[in-house]
Design a protein around this motif. Structure first.
Motif, PDB file in Angstrom:
ATOM      1  N   CYS A 158      41.371  53.511  47.094  1.00  0.00           N
ATOM      2  CA  CYS A 158      40.227  54.275  47.585  1.00  0.00           C
ATOM      3  C   CYS A 158      38.929  53.610  47.119  1.00  0.00           C
ATOM      4  N   ASN A 160      36.196  54.979  47.046  1.00  0.00           N
ATOM      5  CA  ASN A 160      35.408  56.024  46.398  1.00  0.00           C
ATOM      6  C   ASN A 160      35.836  56.242  44.941  1.00  0.00           C
ATOM      7  N   CYS A 161      37.172  56.393  44.720  1.00  0.00           N
ATOM      8  CA  CYS A 161      37.627  56.771  43.376  1.00  0.00           C
ATOM      9  C   CYS A 161      38.678  55.830  42.797  1.00  0.00           C
ATOM     10  N   CYS A 174      43.230  59.376  50.650  1.00  0.00           N
ATOM     11  CA  CYS A 174      43.175  59.373  49.194  1.00  0.00           C
ATOM     12  C   CYS A 174      43.672  60.725  48.699  1.00  0.00           C
ATOM     13  N   CYS A 177      40.533  62.285  46.285  1.00  0.00           N
ATOM     14  CA  CYS A 177      39.241  62.787  46.767  1.00  0.00           C
ATOM     15  C   CYS A 177      39.243  63.125  48.255  1.00  0.00           C
TER      16      CYS A 177
HETATM   17 ZN   LIG Z   1      39.525  58.724  46.485  1.00  0.00          ZN
END
Ligand SMILES: [Zn+2]
Length: 191
Positions: A158, A160-161, A174, A177
């Protein structure tokens, strides 16, 4: 005895015969190298070692029969950077054999899939693990293809995370998130 490489040899770059290592103004050529017109080249397939204490550059030949990427073989790599029409990879395995160094490869957008691909950013992202075949080694660069369905991204994370993405109905989700991302996945993604 000179102190060996300041680089971690496990991560040091694998080089091919004829590959440029530097110029004589910056380094002193040592074992496994030759000089032409002031430029230092590798004489062998091996691991490039730079000793920064005395500015010696050398290449330690890899054991005979050690795996190196060749046209037609399947390799594993990690995406190091993505541009609009290509991605760079660090090849770390040939078939099932782990390499003792790293070769670099390039995946061009026209070699990603059978169908038309609009943007490389929908294919892979930095950090992804990819299975690909070598289609050319022109200019000392491994050009890769992920056209076949067993080729492509096998693990993606991911953006993002950093969690590993899960494949659900053609899209990567994901579990942490909830972000949804696109990749050109291999048919056995995540297995
Ligand atoms: Zn994520």
């Amino acid at each position: 005895m000179s102190s060996q490489s300041s680089e971690n040899p496990k991560n040091s770059q694998l080089v091919l015969p004829g590959e440029r290592l530097g110029v004589i103004e910056e380094f002193i050529p040592d074992d496994g190298t030759y000089v032409k017109d002031g430029v230092i080249y590798s004489k062998v397939v091996g691991r490039k070692t730079v000793d920064f204490s005395n500015r010696h550059v050398s290449v330690q030949a890899v054991a005979h029969g050690a795996p190196i990427p060749k046209i037609g073989v399947t390799v594993m790599g990690q995406i190091s950077n993505v541009q609009s029409d290509n991605a760079g990879l660090r090849i770390f395995a040939v078939g099932n054999q782990q390499l003792s160094g790293v070769f670099t490869g390039v995946l061009h957008i026209s070699d990603v899939a059978m169908r038309y691909v609009e943007a490389m950013f929908d294919v892979c992202k930095a950090g992804d693990i990819v299975r690909a075949t070598v289609i050319s080694d022109k200019n000392k660069t491994y050009h890769l293809s992920t056209r076949d369905k067993e080729l492509g991204v096998v693990y993606a994370f991911c953006t993002n995370c950093g969690y590993m993405l899960e494949l659900r109905r053609q899209a990567l989700h994901c579990p942490n998130c909830g972000r949804v991302e696109k990749r050109k996945t291999a048919e056995d993604y995540g297995k």
